[in-house]
Write a protein that holds these residues in place. Structure first.
Motif, PDB file in Angstrom:
ATOM      1  N   PHE A  84       0.854  -1.178   0.000  1.00 24.68           N
ATOM      2  CA  PHE A  84       0.000   0.000   0.000  1.00 24.68           C
ATOM      3  C   PHE A  84       0.890   1.227   0.000  1.00 24.68           C
ATOM      4  O   PHE A  84       1.265   1.744   1.050  1.00 24.68           O
ATOM      5  CB  PHE A  84      -0.892  -0.051   1.238  1.00 24.68           C
ATOM      6  N   ILE A  86       1.274   4.774  -0.087  1.00 22.67           N
ATOM      7  CA  ILE A  86       0.623   6.083  -0.112  1.00 22.67           C
ATOM      8  C   ILE A  86       1.671   7.183  -0.107  1.00 22.67           C
ATOM      9  O   ILE A  86       1.416   8.311   0.301  1.00 22.67           O
ATOM     10  CB  ILE A  86      -0.420   6.286   1.001  1.00 22.67           C
ATOM     11  N   VAL A 145       2.936   1.457   4.821  1.00 25.12           N
ATOM     12  CA  VAL A 145       1.942   2.535   4.897  1.00 25.12           C
ATOM     13  C   VAL A 145       2.465   3.666   5.778  1.00 25.12           C
ATOM     14  O   VAL A 145       2.442   4.847   5.397  1.00 25.12           O
ATOM     15  CB  VAL A 145       0.604   2.022   5.483  1.00 25.12           C
ATOM     16  N   ILE A 146       2.947   3.298   6.955  1.00 26.21           N
ATOM     17  CA  ILE A 146       3.405   4.324   7.890  1.00 26.21           C
ATOM     18  C   ILE A 146       4.682   4.988   7.377  1.00 26.21           C
ATOM     19  O   ILE A 146       4.806   6.212   7.385  1.00 26.21           O
ATOM     20  CB  ILE A 146       3.666   3.708   9.276  1.00 26.21           C
ATOM     21  N   THR A 147       5.630   4.175   6.901  1.00 29.71           N
ATOM     22  CA  THR A 147       6.895   4.788   6.482  1.00 29.71           C
ATOM     23  C   THR A 147       6.690   5.699   5.277  1.00 29.71           C
ATOM     24  O   THR A 147       7.326   6.741   5.196  1.00 29.71           O
ATOM     25  CB  THR A 147       7.975   3.738   6.157  1.00 29.71           C
ATOM     26  N   ILE A 149       4.015   7.462   4.639  1.00 31.78           N
ATOM     27  CA  ILE A 149       3.444   8.720   5.159  1.00 31.78           C
ATOM     28  C   ILE A 149       4.572   9.590   5.707  1.00 31.78           C
ATOM     29  O   ILE A 149       4.675  10.787   5.413  1.00 31.78           O
ATOM     30  CB  ILE A 149       2.420   8.465   6.285  1.00 31.78           C
ATOM     31  N   MET A 150       5.436   8.971   6.510  1.00 33.32           N
ATOM     32  CA  MET A 150       6.535   9.731   7.104  1.00 33.32           C
ATOM     33  C   MET A 150       7.426  10.310   5.998  1.00 33.32           C
ATOM     34  O   MET A 150       7.871  11.450   6.075  1.00 33.32           O
ATOM     35  CB  MET A 150       7.379   8.831   8.019  1.00 33.32           C
ATOM     36  N   PHE A 151       7.657   9.514   4.963  1.00 32.93           N
ATOM     37  CA  PHE A 151       8.530   9.981   3.891  1.00 32.93           C
ATOM     38  C   PHE A 151       7.900  11.114   3.082  1.00 32.93           C
ATOM     39  O   PHE A 151       8.625  11.935   2.520  1.00 32.93           O
ATOM     40  CB  PHE A 151       8.948   8.809   2.985  1.00 32.93           C
ATOM     41  N   PHE A 289      -2.185  11.408  -3.639  1.00 32.16           N
ATOM     42  CA  PHE A 289      -3.245  10.776  -2.855  1.00 32.16           C
ATOM     43  C   PHE A 289      -4.435  10.410  -3.728  1.00 32.16           C
ATOM     44  O   PHE A 289      -5.043   9.360  -3.563  1.00 32.16           O
ATOM     45  CB  PHE A 289      -3.696  11.691  -1.719  1.00 32.16           C
ATOM     46  N   VAL A 290      -4.776  11.307  -4.652  1.00 31.10           N
ATOM     47  CA  VAL A 290      -5.924  11.025  -5.514  1.00 31.10           C
ATOM     48  C   VAL A 290      -5.635   9.790  -6.370  1.00 31.10           C
ATOM     49  O   VAL A 290      -6.548   9.046  -6.734  1.00 31.10           O
ATOM     50  CB  VAL A 290      -6.279  12.248  -6.380  1.00 31.10           C
ATOM     51  N   ILE A 292      -4.636   7.070  -5.450  1.00 31.74           N
ATOM     52  CA  ILE A 292      -5.219   5.904  -4.771  1.00 31.74           C
ATOM     53  C   ILE A 292      -6.642   5.685  -5.266  1.00 31.74           C
ATOM     54  O   ILE A 292      -7.035   4.577  -5.634  1.00 31.74           O
ATOM     55  CB  ILE A 292      -5.211   6.108  -3.241  1.00 31.74           C
TER      56      ILE A 292
ATOM     57  N   ILE B  92      -7.212   2.324   5.505  1.00 29.26           N
ATOM     58  CA  ILE B  92      -6.328   3.399   5.046  1.00 29.26           C
ATOM     59  C   ILE B  92      -7.070   4.277   4.039  1.00 29.26           C
ATOM     60  O   ILE B  92      -7.035   5.505   4.111  1.00 29.26           O
ATOM     61  CB  ILE B  92      -5.062   2.819   4.380  1.00 29.26           C
ATOM     62  N   VAL B  96      -7.944   8.258   4.217  1.00 29.38           N
ATOM     63  CA  VAL B  96      -7.598   9.237   3.186  1.00 29.38           C
ATOM     64  C   VAL B  96      -8.847  10.014   2.769  1.00 29.38           C
ATOM     65  O   VAL B  96      -8.827  11.243   2.643  1.00 29.38           O
ATOM     66  CB  VAL B  96      -6.962   8.543   1.955  1.00 29.38           C
ATOM     67  N   PHE B 100      -9.623  14.114   2.965  1.00 33.88           N
ATOM     68  CA  PHE B 100     -10.022  14.910   1.804  1.00 33.88           C
ATOM     69  C   PHE B 100     -11.318  15.654   2.081  1.00 33.88           C
ATOM     70  O   PHE B 100     -11.419  16.860   1.862  1.00 33.88           O
ATOM     71  CB  PHE B 100     -10.218  14.005   0.579  1.00 33.88           C
ATOM     72  N   PHE B 241      -0.822  13.852  11.567  1.00 32.49           N
ATOM     73  CA  PHE B 241       0.162  12.839  11.176  1.00 32.49           C
ATOM     74  C   PHE B 241       1.321  12.792  12.165  1.00 32.49           C
ATOM     75  O   PHE B 241       1.882  11.738  12.416  1.00 32.49           O
ATOM     76  CB  PHE B 241       0.658  13.101   9.748  1.00 32.49           C
ATOM     77  N   ILE B 248       2.993   5.791  17.238  1.00 38.97           N
ATOM     78  CA  ILE B 248       3.880   4.664  16.921  1.00 38.97           C
ATOM     79  C   ILE B 248       5.128   4.743  17.786  1.00 38.97           C
ATOM     80  O   ILE B 248       5.607   3.746  18.313  1.00 38.97           O
ATOM     81  CB  ILE B 248       4.260   4.702  15.428  1.00 38.97           C
ATOM     82  N   TYR B 295       9.383  12.759  12.124  1.00 39.25           N
ATOM     83  CA  TYR B 295       9.142  11.714  11.132  1.00 39.25           C
ATOM     84  C   TYR B 295      10.361  10.811  10.990  1.00 39.25           C
ATOM     85  O   TYR B 295      10.241   9.596  10.866  1.00 39.25           O
ATOM     86  CB  TYR B 295       8.788  12.347   9.781  1.00 39.25           C
ATOM     87  N   VAL B 299      10.625   6.792  11.683  1.00 34.59           N
ATOM     88  CA  VAL B 299      11.105   5.803  10.709  1.00 34.59           C
ATOM     89  C   VAL B 299      12.203   4.945  11.332  1.00 34.59           C
ATOM     90  O   VAL B 299      12.215   3.724  11.186  1.00 34.59           O
ATOM     91  CB  VAL B 299      11.608   6.502   9.429  1.00 34.59           C
ATOM     92  N   LEU B 302      10.605   2.511  13.615  1.00 32.06           N
ATOM     93  CA  LEU B 302       9.935   1.448  12.876  1.00 32.06           C
ATOM     94  C   LEU B 302      10.938   0.480  12.279  1.00 32.06           C
ATOM     95  O   LEU B 302      10.661  -0.700  12.119  1.00 32.06           O
ATOM     96  CB  LEU B 302       9.083   2.048  11.756  1.00 32.06           C
TER      97      LEU B 302
END
Lengths: 370, 323
Positions: A84, A86, A145-147, A149-151, A289-290, A292, B92, B96, B100, B241, B248, B295, B299, B302
């Motif tokens: 996934f 995103i 998914v989380i990474t 978002i963070m990126f 995002f769109v 997706i 997810i 999103v 939006f 976020f 986390i 962030y 990472v 994680l």
């Protein structure tokens, strides 16, 4: 799984259900229009006319469509492999950096050399930004998914820093690079057509639209006509089976994410090299995002993605015209519509399925069939 | 002495910055410990902020604003629940969608109703949550350490700040010392076991997303009618976020969640403080680097370089009751 995945005719699954979901999204949109005191019918007419009714409008529609094809394909490739992603937003942002570096430093080269170099740079930078989350997922089990978002946020901070402190010309207060040399502008479609003796309305639609269609075909070939594509799909459908059959899941995860990131990076070809001709802050503007929603609407198939990208492109351009015609409606309304489509076509995709399934298994329908 | 004063100032502003993070982080904690992933914290905060700004402006009451924020945010939380619990949609994607819809709707409605650039009207102080200094705060201001902590950090904050920090032990107690908490954690780890015990998994998960909505409402109200004096378009600016990152970082536990939010708050406060100020020996630290640190830290966490974050086992997986 029981319940929602009962067998349905194929056209119902890929045609009717998405249409019903889309109608539900538009129905709620209509209610929002009524709530702010605007006629939904008038608005639809203005939007359709804005998106398709005249040359420049159509050009803009296809220009936005290009963005959505890239990000939709990006999401779909990873999705087929069960990932996934995103992070298309951040990957596209970095792709912009790659394109800009090529265009700024090699702007003296002839166009036929710059274009392939820019394509490679967009793909490399986008893929590189996807590589770290992919590697962390493959090797260290941190969820992509989380990474991603963070990126996205790390990419945003990095690009603000670069544009404010490094890439903007000396003495300029604007966080943007200088305009690229003319050789490093992607040709606009109306100029190309004019060269062939066809008059077309001016719009930012450029050659990356063609490249987007090429990518759609390439993704289709990759996924359904190559060994790698087969492996990616097996990984997505059943990781244990993939490992058992001797495929290397860790490697496949990284490959899928890098292809995805590379496709996202191509967004920059359209926006940066095709339209603005310089690197800007926030040029990704939510297209990632769109993507997706585009991929989910298109059932993650390149053909479906091109169609749903066209829908979103028309929505974008029609919405821009609508906000121009009606001062009470802002472009934020389009964000609402996109959100509603994501909700109904994505998150609530199974909502109407039981009713539709019941209809098709009902005696009334069977009697008609016979 | 001056150094201490600076320290107290940064600590004070770090606390103010970390409050919305803390509310949102705890919100996410309820939802995710029950097995419902939520990347829509941002959107729910935003509708909360908008509802608070609107209702406080219309009624002149901060409390009415807070209640409106909670109701609006819970409504969006229930949409998320409806999609991900009842219809087993992708959590997810639903998150999103919520982000939006919230971003677009608040900006559009703000424009339609007030027509001042997507904002809500500027609130007078009576319609906001204002802090009042505690007794003797002014007198103790110059007492080193204790006085400064008392008068610049503890005293004078608005009531939502105290509520945020009270919500931490309350959440801990609720999760680890009550039957409700046990069940909530169980539906996030092993819903089938909860089901076998005759407890409804959907009901527990709906209760969890409702708690999530309530707390996001607090977070939004804090932004619009306590820290700020009106709703401003996209005023959450990624805080939802950062809260998710903090969650986390805290490995989905309430007390560490508070420390994570405070850490991220300190980073932001220091970043604001250091903007354009060179540090001896290092030079000027780019403010963007400081903003990216939460962030980057997440990472690293994680990736397993700082301990290991293990998500609730059933997180993100819709529960299908066996027939």
């Amino acid at each position: 799984m029981s319940g929602p995945s009962r067998e349905l005719p194929r056209w119902v699954d890929i045609g009717l259900i998405p249409l019903v979901n889309l109608s539900a999204a538009f129905l709620v949109t209509g209610l929002v229009f009524l709530a702010i005191g605007e006629s939904p019918v008038d608005s639809v007419i203005i939007m359709l006319n804005g998106a398709f009714g005249y040359g420049t409008g159509l050009g803009y529609t296809l220009f936005y469509t290009t963005n959505f094809i890239f990000t939709g394909l990006a999401f779909a490739v990873a999705f087929h492999a069960g990932l996934f992603n995103i992070g298309a937003e951040g990957q596209a942002y970095l792709g912009g950096l790659g394109v800009a570096l090529v265009c700024l430093s090699l702007g003296f080269l002839p166009m036929v050399i710059i274009i392939p170099l820019a394509i490679i740079a967009a793909a490399l930078f986008g893929a590189a930004w996807a590589f770290i989350p992919a590697f962390l997922q493959a090797r260290r089990g941190s969820h992509v998914v989380i990474t991603t978002i963070m990126f996205n946020f790390i990419a945003s901070a990095l690009m603000i820093y670069l544009l404010v402190s490094v890439l903007s010309p000396k003495g300029s207060m604007n966080p943007e690079t200088r305009t690229f040399d003319p050789n490093a502008h992607l040709p606009l479609i109306h100029d190309v057509l004019a060269g062939l003796g066809i008059a077309a309305a001016r719009s930012p639609l450029n050659l990356s639209f063609i490249w987007a269609l090429v990518c759609a075909v390439a993704v289709w070939l990759l996924l359904w006509h190559t060994t790698l594509g087969y492996q990616l799909r097996v990984l997505g459908a059943n990781p244990a089976a993939a490992a058992y059959a001797g495929m290397k899941p860790q490697r496949l995860i990284v490959i899928a994410m890098m292809i995805s990131g590379g496709l996202a990076g191509f967004l920059a070809l359209n926006e940066i090299m095709g339209a603005s001709n310089r690197l800007l802050l926030q040029f990704t503007a939510g297209y990632g995002f769109v993507g997706i929603a585009v991929a989910l609407m298109g059932r993650s198939h390149p053909f479906g993605i091109v169609l749903s990208a066209l829908l979103f492109g028309a929505l974008y351009q029609g919405g821009a015209d609508l906000s121009f015609e009606k001062p009470t409606i802002t472009r934020d309304m389009i964000v609402v519509v996109q959100g509603l489509i994501i909700l109904f076509a994505g998150a609530l995709e199974h909502m109407f399925r039981p009713q539709i399934a019941r209809f098709f298994s009902s005696s009334w329908f069977k009697a008609k069939e016979a | 002495m001056e150094w201490l004063d600076l320290f107290a100032q940064i600590a004070g502003s770090a606390i103010r910055v970390s409050v919305p993070l803390l509310f949102a982080c705890l919100a996410g904690l309820y939802s995710e410990r029950a097995g419902v992933f939520d990347i829509g914290l941002e959107g729910k905060m935003l509708v909360g902020a908008f509802a608070a700004g609107t209702v406080a402006a219309l009624t002149g009451s901060a409390w009415a604003g807070l209640i409106a924020a909670i109701l609006a945010s819970v409504f969006f939380a229930l949409i998320h629940g409806f999609a991900s619990i009842t219809h087993r949609g992708n959590q997810i994607v639903s998150g999103v969608a919520i982000n939006f819809i919230a971003a677009g709707l608040t900006a559009q409605l703000g424009e339609t109703w007030f027509d001042i650039g997507g904002q809500t009207p500027q609130l007078p102080n009576e319609a906001r949550f204002m802090g009042a200094p505690w007794p003797f705060a002014a007198e103790l201001r110059n007492v080193p350490v204790i006085g400064q902590v008392y008068s610049q950090i503890l005293s004078g904050q608005n009531i939502l700040v105290y509520m945020a920090f009270l919500a931490v032990p309350l959440t801990w107690w609720l999760l680890y010392r009550t039957r409700f908490g046990l069940r909530l954690r169980a539906v996030g780890e092993n819903p089938a076991a909860v089901d076998t015990a005759g407890i409804s998994v959907p009901a527990m998960r709906y209760a969890a997303v409702t708690c999530c909505g309530v707390l996001c409402g607090f977070a939004g109200a804090y932004l619009a009618i306590a820290q700020g004096a009106s709703f401003i378009e996209n005023m959450t600016a990624g805080k939802g976020f950062i809260a998710l990152a903090a969650l986390i970082f805290a490995k989905w536990r309430p007390i560490p969640a508070m420390w994570a939010c405070l850490l991220f708050g300190v980073l932001e406060a220091v970043a604001n403080r250091l903007q354009g100020v060179p540090i001896t020996g290092i030079g000027e630290v780019p403010v963007q680097l400081m903003q990216a640190v939460p962030y980057i830290l997440t990472v690293f966490l994680l990736a397993g370089f700082i301990g290991h974050a293990v998500a609730p086992k059933a997180g993100g997986v819709p529960y299908v009751k066996e027939k």
